[in-house]
Design a protein around this motif. Sequence first.
Motif, mmCIF file in Angstrom:
data_model
loop_
_atom_site.group_PDB
_atom_site.id
_atom_site.type_symbol
_atom_site.label_atom_id
_atom_site.label_comp_id
_atom_site.label_asym_id
_atom_site.label_seq_id
_atom_site.Cartn_x
_atom_site.Cartn_y
_atom_site.Cartn_z
ATOM 1 N N ALA A 27 44.969 43.893 38.073
ATOM 2 C CA ALA A 27 45.899 44.207 37.112
ATOM 3 C C ALA A 27 45.349 46.050 36.945
ATOM 4 O O ALA A 27 46.264 46.685 36.835
ATOM 5 N N GLY A 31 47.899 52.651 37.863
ATOM 6 C CA GLY A 31 49.132 52.623 36.780
ATOM 7 C C GLY A 31 48.444 53.031 35.175
ATOM 8 O O GLY A 31 49.011 53.521 34.662
ATOM 9 N N TYR A 108 50.832 52.884 47.929
ATOM 10 C CA TYR A 108 49.809 52.696 47.084
ATOM 11 C C TYR A 108 48.515 53.162 47.889
ATOM 12 O O TYR A 108 47.812 53.786 47.112
ATOM 13 N N PHE A 242 54.332 46.123 36.322
ATOM 14 C CA PHE A 242 53.694 46.798 37.341
ATOM 15 C C PHE A 242 52.159 46.665 36.981
ATOM 16 O O PHE A 242 51.372 46.340 37.971
ATOM 17 N N ILE A 250 50.787 37.695 43.388
ATOM 18 C CA ILE A 250 49.305 37.856 43.279
ATOM 19 C C ILE A 250 48.478 36.954 42.760
ATOM 20 O O ILE A 250 47.553 36.335 42.914
HETATM 21 N N1 PFF Z 1 48.389 46.938 38.663
HETATM 22 C C1 PFF Z 1 48.444 47.857 39.531
HETATM 23 C C2 PFF Z 1 48.225 49.250 38.637
HETATM 24 O O1 PFF Z 1 48.418 49.181 37.660
HETATM 25 O O2 PFF Z 1 48.054 50.160 39.078
HETATM 26 C C3 PFF Z 1 49.319 48.188 40.395
HETATM 27 C C4 PFF Z 1 49.687 46.982 41.357
HETATM 28 C C5 PFF Z 1 48.776 46.207 41.877
HETATM 29 C C6 PFF Z 1 50.997 46.757 41.510
HETATM 30 C C7 PFF Z 1 49.130 45.026 42.657
HETATM 31 C C8 PFF Z 1 51.152 45.802 42.348
HETATM 32 C C9 PFF Z 1 50.439 45.047 42.876
HETATM 33 F F1 PFF Z 1 50.894 44.174 43.855
#
Ligand code: PFF
Length: 509
Positions: A27, A31, A108, A242, A250
Amino acid sequence: MSNQHLAHHRAKWKSHIGFLFAAVGSAIGLGNIWRFPYLCYKNGGGAFLIPYFVALFVVGISLMILEIGIGHKMRGSAPASFASISRKWEWLGWWQVIFIMFGIMCYYSVIIGWCINYFVYSFNLSWGQDTGNFFFNDFLQASSVLASKNPFELGTIVMPIFLSLAVVWFLCWLVVFKGVQKGLERANKIFMPILFILMAIVVFWSVRLPGAGEGISIYLTPDFERLKSPRVWLDAFGQIFFSLSLGFGIMTAYASYLPPKSQITRDSFIIGLVNCIFSVFAGFGVFAVLGYMAHTTGQPFSEIVAESIGLAFIVYPKVISMMPHFGNLFGVLFFGALVIAGLSSAVSIVEAFTSAGIDKFHHKRGSLVSTLCVTGFLGSIIFCMQGSFLWIDIVDHFIMQYGLIIAGFFECILIGWVYGAEKLRMHINKHSVAKTYRIWDFFICWVIPLFLGLSIVQGLITELKAPYGGYSWLAIVLIGRDWLLYTLFAGIIVAGHEWRSDPRERMLE
Ligand code: PFF
């Protein structure tokens, strides 16, 4: 190997805290550190915390309970879990994992690569005085492409980015290759404490800089008028999705490695709250730094706050260069934190796909992860070319605005209406001490699908009025829309293959 045998031998977390670290690691990512503070500033400062926490409690935690609950019940990755409910819905699980692996992960990983480069640049402040020029011209080498705004002018591969990308994929390969306990659990048990310590140092350092107070007061001064705009609410819901890594399968894969006696409701609250508190905390650091910059340069605040990418790679380097003492150490800590936050999220993406491949085709983890990482690495190359900045912008927009939300919408329909929200809630409550209440059924069946459906319609209306970001329609259709469609076709094709053994045999009573 029989399926009973496989189910019996399913990988397991060694400890409950190992699962929590891994889920929180997924998580908390890029972001939280760069996107949340910017959204907060743009959407009314402290007032944004209202839609943000509403989104957390209504949609975020409810879906987290759903994803963890279904993975725990079906003891399988998203495709296996959905196929256990109905073979007709298996495509959704495949779409999710293919979509993150070849959509989100491909860019990413490139942004984590940028952070690795900036981590190295911090040692001797290689970005010089004009950090914007350095970022676009020297680092991305994108000046000509940015001027034409034509994403089809890709140019050549940018070597430093390519090399750091290889490092990112190698590290992901290493962690996922080693499996659940020795790879994911062990890595996250190291990553998470380091991340918390680095962030704590960065934030406490930032709030002591001159002018930090002004920045923080802008961060926290609420402008309640902004709450009337639907855009603010959409931003809050998109960010929660997100940020909590929801809608990608996941959490379902991670939950499938839990033992029968698990605390699904409590864990969902812990993961959601830790993630959001981390964001709010990181926000103090970011705004303190912006306050310091305004104070030192005399520039107005609104001119300093840049879009998310600009914030980390243009504004931060500038501030770091301005610091009178140990600026390079500050840079190393900040970009180090970004790299760790990004990596712990990236491994979760690779694991979601790996676990799906193992479940369906009984592939060996080693060969599957190796093939996947090599393919993913090759796919990411498109994002480390001179013109890739524009690709990242378009793909990110479509994934954020539609991908996650559409996946979440269908997940609610499947669990709420086809499987039965109440049935899943009974399962969750049978195995956990903290209970999920009946209102959750109502959220899953009505509130969340309604809200997500409205967001999709609202987004489409804006989309059709004018092409996103001033790009050509051709670019939007070929890069944005088709990314969603091709991953969907791929999901449907993979779902059409026969199972080596019935996925329902794994299910917990
Ligand atoms: N949660 C992660 C963040 O906030 O950067 C981004 C992320 C991780 C997005 C895993 C999607 C994912 F599958």
